[in-house]
Scaffold this motif. Structure first.
Motif, short mmCIF file in Angstrom:
data_model
loop_
_atom_site.label_atom_id
_atom_site.label_comp_id
_atom_site.label_asym_id
_atom_site.label_seq_id
_atom_site.Cartn_x
_atom_site.Cartn_y
_atom_site.Cartn_z
N THR A 31 0.79 -1.23 0.00
CA THR A 31 0.00 0.00 0.00
C THR A 31 0.82 1.28 0.00
O THR A 31 0.30 2.35 -0.30
CB THR A 31 -0.92 0.02 1.24
OG1 THR A 31 -0.11 -0.19 2.41
CG2 THR A 31 -1.98 -1.07 1.15
N LEU A 46 -3.89 -5.08 -5.63
CA LEU A 46 -4.55 -5.09 -4.33
C LEU A 46 -6.07 -5.07 -4.47
O LEU A 46 -6.77 -5.79 -3.76
CB LEU A 46 -4.07 -3.88 -3.51
CG LEU A 46 -2.61 -3.93 -3.04
CD1 LEU A 46 -2.21 -2.58 -2.46
CD2 LEU A 46 -2.39 -5.03 -2.02
N GLY A 88 -7.60 -8.29 -5.12
CA GLY A 88 -7.54 -9.27 -4.03
C GLY A 88 -6.19 -9.92 -3.84
O GLY A 88 -6.09 -10.95 -3.16
N MET A 89 -5.13 -9.32 -4.40
CA MET A 89 -3.80 -9.93 -4.26
C MET A 89 -3.27 -9.71 -2.85
O MET A 89 -3.36 -8.61 -2.30
CB MET A 89 -2.83 -9.34 -5.28
CG MET A 89 -1.71 -10.28 -5.63
SD MET A 89 -2.33 -11.82 -6.35
CE MET A 89 -0.78 -12.68 -6.65
N THR A 90 -2.70 -10.74 -2.30
CA THR A 90 -2.13 -10.72 -0.96
C THR A 90 -0.77 -11.41 -1.00
O THR A 90 -0.37 -11.96 -2.04
CB THR A 90 -3.03 -11.48 0.03
OG1 THR A 90 -3.12 -12.85 -0.40
CG2 THR A 90 -4.43 -10.86 0.10
N LEU A 91 -0.08 -11.42 0.11
CA LEU A 91 1.16 -12.18 0.19
C LEU A 91 0.90 -13.66 -0.06
O LEU A 91 1.64 -14.32 -0.79
CB LEU A 91 1.83 -11.95 1.55
CG LEU A 91 3.09 -12.77 1.84
CD1 LEU A 91 4.15 -12.57 0.75
CD2 LEU A 91 3.66 -12.40 3.20
N ASP A 92 -0.16 -14.20 0.54
CA ASP A 92 -0.48 -15.61 0.34
C ASP A 92 -0.72 -15.92 -1.13
O ASP A 92 -0.24 -16.94 -1.66
CB ASP A 92 -1.72 -15.99 1.14
CG ASP A 92 -1.43 -16.20 2.62
OD1 ASP A 92 -0.29 -16.54 2.95
OD2 ASP A 92 -2.34 -16.00 3.44
N ARG A 93 -1.45 -15.05 -1.82
CA ARG A 93 -1.77 -15.29 -3.23
C ARG A 93 -0.53 -15.09 -4.10
O ARG A 93 -0.39 -15.72 -5.16
CB ARG A 93 -2.91 -14.40 -3.69
CG ARG A 93 -4.22 -14.64 -2.93
CD ARG A 93 -5.42 -14.12 -3.71
NE ARG A 93 -5.78 -15.05 -4.78
CZ ARG A 93 -6.52 -14.71 -5.84
NH1 ARG A 93 -6.93 -13.46 -5.98
NH2 ARG A 93 -6.82 -15.59 -6.76
N THR A 94 0.37 -14.20 -3.69
CA THR A 94 1.62 -14.05 -4.42
C THR A 94 2.44 -15.32 -4.33
O THR A 94 3.00 -15.80 -5.33
CB THR A 94 2.42 -12.86 -3.86
OG1 THR A 94 1.65 -11.65 -4.01
CG2 THR A 94 3.75 -12.69 -4.58
N PRO A 131 5.03 -6.24 4.83
CA PRO A 131 4.28 -7.51 4.74
C PRO A 131 5.07 -8.70 5.26
O PRO A 131 4.49 -9.64 5.82
CB PRO A 131 4.00 -7.63 3.24
CG PRO A 131 4.14 -6.26 2.69
CD PRO A 131 5.20 -5.60 3.51
N ARG A 171 4.14 -10.98 8.60
CA ARG A 171 4.01 -12.43 8.50
C ARG A 171 4.91 -13.13 9.52
O ARG A 171 4.56 -14.20 10.03
CB ARG A 171 4.37 -12.87 7.07
CG ARG A 171 4.44 -14.38 6.80
CD ARG A 171 3.12 -15.10 7.08
NE ARG A 171 2.02 -14.49 6.37
CZ ARG A 171 1.53 -14.91 5.21
NH1 ARG A 171 2.06 -15.95 4.62
NH2 ARG A 171 0.50 -14.31 4.67
#
Length: 265
Positions: free
Chosen positions: A55, A72, A75-81, A105, A109
């Motif tokens: 962000t 973002l 819906g992209m997140t660290l998990d989805r990356t 991020p 985590r």
């Protein structure tokens, strides 16, 4: 030896320069991003630099900022990356992937958990732009212990007193930022870059690749000619922003790769 080390060793053995392509994970959405990333090696990309959406991307220009925002919002997140990397690895176990982003991020985590998950997904190296060498204990040293390269940025303002500290724990390659300022803001000039690359090489045996300010095959060739490789990001991301089909984006990437690969020392 990491995939990054192996790739540069292979390129050096063939007297070839590297082409590194940056794209933002999840831009414009997960499926299209994965389609593009999967197509990069076939388009001549030697190393994939994958942006982690954040962000507050303070080192990025408007083009990369907008890409992160699109990702973002999709819906992209660290998990989805990490899931995107894992999906890529289902069909490609050789092309190096460097995750580029910011520390927040990762810190949120938890460093140990992140490194374990990143390694499992298939990430080979990290570029974390807001962690200076003074903070190597935070992530750089743990990352290398976990088998990931930690790639450091050197810039036109990295003077001779500062450079040894920057190079001290760097691995994989050194990323020379060819201009002062943000991504996509001006053009790199080979005449300015060449002496800076030579200065860095005097202090390290690592390959030196140059990014920022490269947007055409001709510029990629010129910059790769005075370094070990060239990085292109904003020019590729701008094509994605125009909602071009993946095939068109990859055709442009191929032209850039051909430019870099045609460079001679």
């Amino acid at each position: 030896m990491t995939r990054i080390d192996a790739k540069f060793a292979d390129l050096a053995a063939r007297d070839k320069k590297a082409f590194v392509a940056y794209v933002m994970a999840g831009d414009p959405d997960f499926d299209r991003s994965l389609e593009i990333v999967r197509g990069l090696p076939g388009a001549g990309v030697d190393v994939i630099e994958l942006g982690l959406p954040f962000t507050d991307p303070m080192a990025d220009g408007p083009t990369i900022q907008a890409a992160g925002q699109r990702a973002l919002e999709a819906g992209m997140t660290l998990d989805r990356t990490l899931a995107l990397v894992a999906a890529f690895r289902e069909n490609d176990d050789t092309t190096p992937i460097v995750m580029m982003g910011y520390y927040n991020p990762i810190y949120s985590r938890g460093v140990d958990r992140f490194l374990a998950e990143a390694s499992e997904a298939g990430i080979d190296g990290l570029i974390v732009v807001d962690l200076p060498p003074e903070e190597d204990g935070e992530l750089c040293l743990p990352a290398q212990k976990a088998g990931l390269n930690f790639i450091r940025l050197a810039t036109p303002t990295t003077d001779d007193a500062r450079l040894p500290r920057v190079l001290q724990n760097t691995s994989g390659f050194v990323y020379y930022v060819s201009i002062t300022g943000i991504t996509g803001s001006t053009e790199a000039q080979a005449a300015d870059v060449a002496p800076e690359v030579a200065r860095i090489k005097a202090g390290t045996d690592l390959p030196v690749v140059v990014g920022f300010g490269i947007s055409t095959p001709e510029k990629a060739r010129a910059i790769a000619g005075v370094a070990d490789g060239a990085v292109v990001g904003s020019a590729i991301v701008s094509r994605i922003a125009q909602d071009q089909p993946a095939a068109d984006v990859l055709e442009f990437v191929r032209s850039l790769a051909d430019g870099a690969h045609s460079a001679t020392a």
